[in-house]
Design a protein around this motif. Structure first.
Motif, short mmCIF file in Angstrom:
data_model
loop_
_atom_site.label_atom_id
_atom_site.label_comp_id
_atom_site.label_asym_id
_atom_site.label_seq_id
_atom_site.Cartn_x
_atom_site.Cartn_y
_atom_site.Cartn_z
N ASP A 1 0.82 -1.21 0.00
CA ASP A 1 0.00 0.00 0.00
C ASP A 1 0.86 1.26 0.00
O ASP A 1 0.35 2.37 0.17
CB ASP A 1 -0.94 0.00 1.21
CG ASP A 1 -0.18 -0.03 2.53
OD1 ASP A 1 1.06 -0.18 2.51
OD2 ASP A 1 -0.83 0.07 3.58
N THR B 1 3.81 4.08 -1.56
CA THR B 1 4.03 4.85 -2.79
C THR B 1 5.49 4.72 -3.22
O THR B 1 6.39 4.75 -2.39
CB THR B 1 3.70 6.34 -2.56
OG1 THR B 1 2.32 6.47 -2.25
CG2 THR B 1 4.02 7.17 -3.81
N VAL C 1 8.08 1.74 -14.66
CA VAL C 1 6.68 1.34 -14.80
C VAL C 1 6.47 -0.07 -14.25
O VAL C 1 5.50 -0.34 -13.53
CB VAL C 1 6.24 1.43 -16.27
CG1 VAL C 1 4.87 0.79 -16.46
CG2 VAL C 1 6.22 2.88 -16.73
N SER D 1 6.56 -0.06 -10.57
CA SER D 1 5.41 0.64 -9.99
C SER D 1 4.21 -0.27 -9.80
O SER D 1 3.34 0.01 -8.97
CB SER D 1 5.02 1.83 -10.87
OG SER D 1 4.38 1.40 -12.07
N GLU D 2 4.13 -1.37 -10.57
CA GLU D 2 2.99 -2.27 -10.46
C GLU D 2 2.92 -2.96 -9.10
O GLU D 2 1.87 -3.50 -8.73
CB GLU D 2 3.06 -3.33 -11.57
CG GLU D 2 2.91 -2.76 -12.97
CD GLU D 2 1.61 -1.99 -13.14
OE1 GLU D 2 0.56 -2.49 -12.69
OE2 GLU D 2 1.65 -0.87 -13.70
N ALA E 1 1.04 0.88 -4.59
CA ALA E 1 -0.29 1.44 -4.75
C ALA E 1 -0.28 2.69 -5.61
O ALA E 1 -1.26 3.01 -6.29
CB ALA E 1 -0.88 1.76 -3.37
N ASP E 2 0.83 3.42 -5.59
CA ASP E 2 0.93 4.67 -6.33
C ASP E 2 2.39 4.87 -6.73
O ASP E 2 3.30 4.29 -6.11
CB ASP E 2 0.45 5.84 -5.45
CG ASP E 2 0.29 7.13 -6.23
OD1 ASP E 2 0.17 7.06 -7.47
OD2 ASP E 2 0.30 8.20 -5.60
N GLU F 1 0.51 4.42 -21.44
CA GLU F 1 -0.29 4.54 -20.23
C GLU F 1 0.30 3.72 -19.09
O GLU F 1 0.80 2.62 -19.29
CB GLU F 1 -1.72 4.09 -20.50
CG GLU F 1 -2.47 4.96 -21.50
CD GLU F 1 -3.91 4.51 -21.67
OE1 GLU F 1 -4.30 3.54 -20.99
OE2 GLU F 1 -4.62 5.13 -22.46
N SER F 2 0.22 4.26 -17.89
CA SER F 2 0.64 3.55 -16.68
C SER F 2 0.10 4.32 -15.49
O SER F 2 -0.46 5.42 -15.63
CB SER F 2 2.17 3.44 -16.60
OG SER F 2 2.74 4.70 -16.31
N LYS F 3 0.28 3.77 -14.30
CA LYS F 3 -0.15 4.47 -13.09
C LYS F 3 0.83 5.57 -12.69
O LYS F 3 0.54 6.37 -11.79
CB LYS F 3 -0.31 3.48 -11.94
CG LYS F 3 1.01 2.91 -11.43
CD LYS F 3 0.86 2.20 -10.10
CE LYS F 3 -0.05 1.00 -10.21
NZ LYS F 3 -0.09 0.23 -8.95
N VAL F 4 1.97 5.63 -13.34
CA VAL F 4 3.01 6.60 -12.97
C VAL F 4 2.54 8.02 -13.25
O VAL F 4 2.05 8.33 -14.33
CB VAL F 4 4.31 6.30 -13.73
CG1 VAL F 4 5.35 7.38 -13.44
CG2 VAL F 4 4.85 4.93 -13.35
N ARG F 5 2.71 8.89 -12.26
CA ARG F 5 2.44 10.31 -12.41
C ARG F 5 3.76 11.08 -12.39
O ARG F 5 4.71 10.68 -11.72
CB ARG F 5 1.55 10.82 -11.27
CG ARG F 5 0.19 10.18 -11.21
CD ARG F 5 -0.63 10.71 -10.05
NE ARG F 5 -0.12 10.25 -8.76
CZ ARG F 5 0.42 11.03 -7.83
NH1 ARG F 5 0.56 12.34 -8.05
NH2 ARG F 5 0.84 10.53 -6.69
#
Length: 402
Positions: free
Chosen positions: A3, A5, A35, A38-39, A42-43, A63-67
């Motif tokens: 959970d 980051t 990337v 990052s999987e 959670a963030d 696309e990925s969850k990475v900001r």
């Protein structure tokens, strides 16, 4: 999945676009690793310099969850611009650590540029869980092109750089691109292969017959340190010795233009009918077609971290000839997964290429051994290796990752 980051401090610039983020091309392999890592979180947030989206050297990263969050505006993060933007870097790095210190794991790329060095220095003093991804042999490339002045300055500067890096990397958790930089330092220092491809692209290819003319391939940035001039001279020698050959040069320029210098040399050596400048090709099927075309992949670099393109060639069943510099030997084992030659020697390149052309048994051995190396160097496998080590070092933090 944990959970927590993942916070990455990265020196490669990015841009915001309507279609998503773009990063400086040529560095997408490292971003793919971010990337994939990052999987397991959670963030994920990447702090990097932000530049204008119309910049000509950017590519979409998908696309990925990475900001992304900006470290500064309108700067590449180069050494020349560092002193101008240093306050921005330090402020944003400090803020990133402070905002995420209670629920994040930090990863900084070092040296890369001054950004990575600043991040490592700040993280070491912050008391947060972190690791360093050591991606370069800082300072060692300065004198690689020779010349009295360069070699003299390098001899003076290198001991100072080594002293600083030993202090910075001591008592850290550091993952190196194929080769540990300074052996014997206290802390945890582990070699990890830098991969740019996933398991889906690997297909076992039976060694194929050599074509006539012999098909040579170079993939990489077009810049002096890559040693392509020596490859052109080796091609001239091959032709003079009766070995009909052709060369594809795949890659683009970053920074100061250099292709015109290579084109001038092609004309001087009368290689116009034997050399094709393809330009930059994005990672994917178009690039893979060039690997499938080739008989031999040649990487004549004068200085390099590791060279992920060699793994890409191995994954496509192409034997490799490369220079024995930097961390390349972590992938290319001489007469096992490829042939290693001394840097800056057209004669050595030519001799190795002739050897691969003539020796079917050697070529088949290199192809099969190289394929075996590639299967163990995918992003998935190397990410799992990193996570296994991190779980052992930070058991409470990574206990939720299976």
């Amino acid at each position: 999945m944990t959970d927590k980051t993942l916070v990455v401090i990265y020196d490669v610039p990015y841009a915001d676009t309507p279609g998503g983020f773009k990063i400086l091309w040529g560095y997408s392999g490292y971003f793919k690793q971010i990337v994939t890592l990052s999987e397991f979180f959670a963030d994920a947030v990447v702090f990097a310099p932000r530049i204008a989206p119309e910049h000509s050297e950017l590519e979409v990263v998908g696309e990925s969850k990475v900001r992304f969050q900006p470290l500064s505006e309108g700067v590449h993060g180069s050494k020349t611009s560092f002193f101008r933007y240093a306050p921005h870097y330090l402020t944003h790095i400090t803020r990133a650590i402070e905002n995420h210190k209670h629920n994040a794991f930090f990863l900084a790329f070092v040296p890369g540029s001054m950004i990575g060095l600043c991040a490592a220095w700040k993280l070491k003093r912050a008391g947060v869980p972190y690791a360093l991804r050591v991606t370069s042999y800082v300072g060692k490339e300065f004198g690689v092109r020779g010349g009295v002045l360069r070699n003299t300055v390098a001899a003076i500067v290198q001991p100072c750089v080594d002293f600083f890096m030993r202090r910075l990397l001591s008592n850290t958790v550091s993952f190196y691109s194929g080769k540990v930089l300074y052996a014997g330092l206290p802390g945890t220092h582990l070699p990890v292969i830098s991969s740019s491809f996933d398991e889906n692209i690997i297909q076992l290819h039976d060694p194929k017959p050599i074509h006539t003319p012999l098909r040579l391939l170079y993939v990489g940035m077009i810049e002096p340190r890559k040693g392509v001039l020596y490859l052109l001279e080796a091609l001239r020698q091959l032709l003079d010795e009766g070995h009909d050959s052709e060369l594809r040069i795949v890659g683009g320029e970053i920074g100061k233009p250099y292709r015109h210098e290579l084109e001038r040399r092609v004309k001087e050596l009368q290689l116009e009918k034997h050399v094709t400048f393809v330009g930059w090709v994005p990672f994917g099927n178009r690039l893979f077609e060039h690997y499938r075309w080739a008989d031999v992949f040649v990487f004549p670099t004068l200085y390099d971290i590791q060279g992920k393109v060699q793994l890409e060639a191995m994954a496509h069943g192409v034997p490799v000839v490369a220079t024995d510099v930097g961390g390349i030997g972590a992938i290319v084992k001489h007469e096992v997964t490829g042939l290693l030659v001394k840097p800056g020697s057209a004669e050595a390149l030519c001799s190795s290429l002739i050897r691969i052309k003539r020796d079917d048994t050697l070529r088949e051995h290199l192809v099969r051994s190289g394929y075996g190396t590639a299967t163990h160097a995918t992003i998935e496998r190397q990410t799992r290796i990193m996570l296994d080590h991190l779980r052992a070092i930070y058991p409470d933090f990574f206990s939720q990752i299976i």
